[in-house]
Design a protein around this motif. Structure first.
Motif, PDB file in Angstrom:
ATOM      1  N   VAL A 106      -2.713 -17.731  -7.375  1.00  0.00           N
ATOM      2  CA  VAL A 106      -2.800 -16.266  -7.382  1.00  0.00           C
ATOM      3  C   VAL A 106      -4.190 -15.887  -6.890  1.00  0.00           C
ATOM      4  CG1 VAL A 106      -2.532 -14.173  -8.763  1.00  0.00           C
ATOM      5  CG2 VAL A 106      -1.216 -16.224  -9.349  1.00  0.00           C
ATOM      6  N   PHE A 107      -4.227 -15.127  -5.796  1.00  0.00           N
ATOM      7  CA  PHE A 107      -5.502 -14.675  -5.213  1.00  0.00           C
ATOM      8  C   PHE A 107      -5.844 -13.317  -5.814  1.00  0.00           C
ATOM      9  CE2 PHE A 107      -5.919 -17.002  -0.847  1.00  0.00           C
ATOM     10  CZ  PHE A 107      -5.537 -18.209  -1.438  1.00  0.00           C
ATOM     11  N   ILE A 115       1.441 -18.763  -2.308  1.00  0.00           N
ATOM     12  CA  ILE A 115       0.256 -17.932  -2.559  1.00  0.00           C
ATOM     13  C   ILE A 115       0.725 -16.529  -2.916  1.00  0.00           C
ATOM     14  CG2 ILE A 115      -1.824 -16.913  -1.516  1.00  0.00           C
ATOM     15  CD1 ILE A 115      -1.663 -19.358   0.508  1.00  0.00           C
ATOM     16  N   VAL A 116       0.224 -15.993  -4.040  1.00  0.00           N
ATOM     17  CA  VAL A 116       0.546 -14.616  -4.445  1.00  0.00           C
ATOM     18  C   VAL A 116      -0.732 -13.794  -4.392  1.00  0.00           C
ATOM     19  CG1 VAL A 116       1.406 -13.148  -6.303  1.00  0.00           C
ATOM     20  CG2 VAL A 116       2.399 -15.426  -5.964  1.00  0.00           C
ATOM     21  N   LEU A 117      -0.776 -12.775  -3.530  1.00  0.00           N
ATOM     22  CA  LEU A 117      -1.944 -11.883  -3.449  1.00  0.00           C
ATOM     23  C   LEU A 117      -1.752 -10.780  -4.473  1.00  0.00           C
ATOM     24  CD1 LEU A 117      -2.314 -11.533   0.447  1.00  0.00           C
ATOM     25  CD2 LEU A 117      -3.128 -13.369  -1.058  1.00  0.00           C
ATOM     26  N   ILE A 136       3.387 -16.660   1.487  1.00  0.00           N
ATOM     27  CA  ILE A 136       2.390 -15.744   0.948  1.00  0.00           C
ATOM     28  C   ILE A 136       3.104 -14.429   0.667  1.00  0.00           C
ATOM     29  CG2 ILE A 136       0.137 -14.629   1.250  1.00  0.00           C
ATOM     30  CD1 ILE A 136      -0.421 -16.495   3.602  1.00  0.00           C
ATOM     31  N   ILE A 137       2.970 -13.944  -0.592  1.00  0.00           N
ATOM     32  CA  ILE A 137       3.552 -12.625  -0.901  1.00  0.00           C
ATOM     33  C   ILE A 137       2.450 -11.711  -1.433  1.00  0.00           C
ATOM     34  CG2 ILE A 137       5.852 -13.561  -1.338  1.00  0.00           C
ATOM     35  CD1 ILE A 137       5.422 -13.197  -4.309  1.00  0.00           C
ATOM     36  N   ASN A 138       2.651 -10.413  -1.285  1.00  0.00           N
ATOM     37  CA  ASN A 138       1.641  -9.429  -1.680  1.00  0.00           C
ATOM     38  C   ASN A 138       2.324  -8.257  -2.366  1.00  0.00           C
ATOM     39  OD1 ASN A 138      -0.990  -8.078  -1.631  1.00  0.00           O
ATOM     40  ND2 ASN A 138      -0.081  -6.710  -0.105  1.00  0.00           N
ATOM     41  N   ILE A 139       1.610  -7.669  -3.336  1.00  0.00           N
ATOM     42  CA  ILE A 139       2.096  -6.463  -4.002  1.00  0.00           C
ATOM     43  C   ILE A 139       1.290  -5.293  -3.459  1.00  0.00           C
ATOM     44  CG2 ILE A 139       0.601  -6.974  -6.020  1.00  0.00           C
ATOM     45  CD1 ILE A 139       3.862  -5.147  -6.472  1.00  0.00           C
ATOM     46  N   HIS A 140       2.015  -4.285  -2.932  1.00  0.00           N
ATOM     47  CA  HIS A 140       1.327  -3.107  -2.397  1.00  0.00           C
ATOM     48  C   HIS A 140       1.784  -1.888  -3.196  1.00  0.00           C
ATOM     49  CE1 HIS A 140      -0.772  -0.587   0.467  1.00  0.00           C
ATOM     50  NE2 HIS A 140       0.283   0.215   0.457  1.00  0.00           N
ATOM     51  N   PRO A 141       0.837  -1.030  -3.613  1.00  0.00           N
ATOM     52  CA  PRO A 141       1.200   0.069  -4.523  1.00  0.00           C
ATOM     53  C   PRO A 141       1.738   1.329  -3.852  1.00  0.00           C
ATOM     54  CG  PRO A 141      -1.161   0.018  -4.214  1.00  0.00           C
ATOM     55  CD  PRO A 141      -0.608  -1.131  -3.428  1.00  0.00           C
ATOM     56  N   GLY A 144       5.893   4.437  -5.453  1.00  0.00           N
ATOM     57  CA  GLY A 144       6.374   3.184  -6.055  1.00  0.00           C
ATOM     58  C   GLY A 144       5.551   2.000  -5.594  1.00  0.00           C
ATOM     59  N   ALA A 145       6.161   0.826  -5.599  1.00  0.00           N
ATOM     60  CA  ALA A 145       5.462  -0.400  -5.186  1.00  0.00           C
ATOM     61  C   ALA A 145       6.414  -1.278  -4.380  1.00  0.00           C
ATOM     62  CB  ALA A 145       4.947  -1.155  -6.407  1.00  0.00           C
ATOM     63  N   THR A 146       5.810  -2.135  -3.592  1.00  0.00           N
ATOM     64  CA  THR A 146       6.555  -3.032  -2.698  1.00  0.00           C
ATOM     65  C   THR A 146       5.979  -4.437  -2.790  1.00  0.00           C
ATOM     66  OG1 THR A 146       6.838  -1.203  -1.113  1.00  0.00           O
ATOM     67  CG2 THR A 146       7.165  -3.465  -0.269  1.00  0.00           C
ATOM     68  N   VAL A 147       6.841  -5.446  -2.866  1.00  0.00           N
ATOM     69  CA  VAL A 147       6.397  -6.833  -2.677  1.00  0.00           C
ATOM     70  C   VAL A 147       6.945  -7.273  -1.328  1.00  0.00           C
ATOM     71  CG1 VAL A 147       6.348  -9.192  -3.553  1.00  0.00           C
ATOM     72  CG2 VAL A 147       6.457  -7.277  -5.169  1.00  0.00           C
ATOM     73  N   HIS A 148       6.070  -7.846  -0.511  1.00  0.00           N
ATOM     74  CA  HIS A 148       6.476  -8.254   0.840  1.00  0.00           C
ATOM     75  C   HIS A 148       5.839  -9.590   1.211  1.00  0.00           C
ATOM     76  CE1 HIS A 148       2.525  -7.144   2.658  1.00  0.00           C
ATOM     77  NE2 HIS A 148       2.511  -6.293   1.643  1.00  0.00           N
ATOM     78  N   PHE A 149       6.467 -10.278   2.152  1.00  0.00           N
ATOM     79  CA  PHE A 149       5.851 -11.482   2.709  1.00  0.00           C
ATOM     80  C   PHE A 149       4.644 -11.024   3.535  1.00  0.00           C
ATOM     81  CE2 PHE A 149       8.174 -15.008   1.336  1.00  0.00           C
ATOM     82  CZ  PHE A 149       9.542 -14.801   1.430  1.00  0.00           C
ATOM     83  N   VAL A 150       3.637 -11.851   3.591  1.00  0.00           N
ATOM     84  CA  VAL A 150       2.413 -11.515   4.319  1.00  0.00           C
ATOM     85  C   VAL A 150       2.424 -12.216   5.679  1.00  0.00           C
ATOM     86  CG1 VAL A 150      -0.110 -11.754   4.347  1.00  0.00           C
ATOM     87  CG2 VAL A 150       1.072 -11.128   2.226  1.00  0.00           C
TER      88      VAL A 150
END
Ligand code: GRF
Length: 201
Positions: free
Chosen positions: A8-9, A87-89, A108-113, A142-148
């Motif tokens: 987790v980064f 990897i989880v950002l 690699i996945i990321n959470i964007h608000p 809302g929020a989104t989880v996406h591949f980076v």
């Protein structure tokens, strides 16, 4: 089956990291295990959360390297040393180039608000995202989880969750609601989904 090894980064408070730690405890996250927390600075409270939960952690500061390439080579070395699969950002604020993201396709996945494609891309991070949503006057965010991938917030969308904007919301109040109602739900769910799909053995 071996558990997918997750790094987790982080850069800040680590509330999304905490949601992942809690998800491991409740079993929501069971196909993967948080094997490493990697922080972009040594002040991140997320490091305290790692320490409190006996999770190995490492600090890699961009400014300690002459070039982006040397910085990313160090990141890759730490990931290899820890045999990381995913990897989880989570609130990670340092730039990752295409050279780095291309080395970990769909890992690699990321959470964007926000609900991508709204309020995303260059310059949209942290409170700025919520300031923009309020300025625009949206009634739902809302929020989104996406591949980076190499495009900021541009990778394939994995999960999204809508959150109502209330009259009189400040950016801070809205950020907190999006975290509580969306980010801290979606990131564990998405991490479990991808961990399961990457599981070996
Ligand atoms: C928050 O703005 C969150 O929306 C985004 O990163 C920031 C810090 O999150 N993902 P955290 O508390 O460090 O997880």
């Amino acid at each position: 089956m071996l558990k997918t090894k997750i790094a987790v980064f982080v850069s800040g408070g680590g509330t999304n990291l905490q949601a992942l730690i809690d998800a491991q405890k409740t079993g929501t996250l069971h196909s993967g295990e948080i094997a490493l927390v990697l922080a972009s600075n040594d002040q991140a409270y997320a490091l305290k959360r790692a320490e409190q939960n006996d999770i190995p952690y490492s600090v890699v500061k961009r400014k300690e390297f002459a070039t982006q390439e040397e910085y990313e080579a160090k990141l890759k070395a730490v990931l290899t040393e820890n045999q990381i699969d995913l990897i989880v950002l989570a609130g990670f604020m340092s730039i990752l180039s295409e050279n780095f993201t291309a080395a970990y396709p769909k890992r690699i996945i990321n959470i964007h608000p926000s609900l991508i494609p709204s309020f995303c891309g260059k310059g949209y991070y942290g409170l700025k995202v919520h300031e923009a949503a309020l300025a625009y006057g949206v009634k739902v965010t809302g929020a989104t989880v996406h591949f980076v991938n190499e495009i900021p917030d541009g990778g394939e969308i994995l999960l999204q969750k809508a959150v109502a904007v209330h009259k009189g919301d400040t950016p801070e109040v809205l950020q907190r609601r999006v975290m509580e109602e969306a980010e801290w739900v979606l990131l564990p769910e998405a991490t479990e989904m991808v961990s399961k799909s990457l599981q070996k053995g």
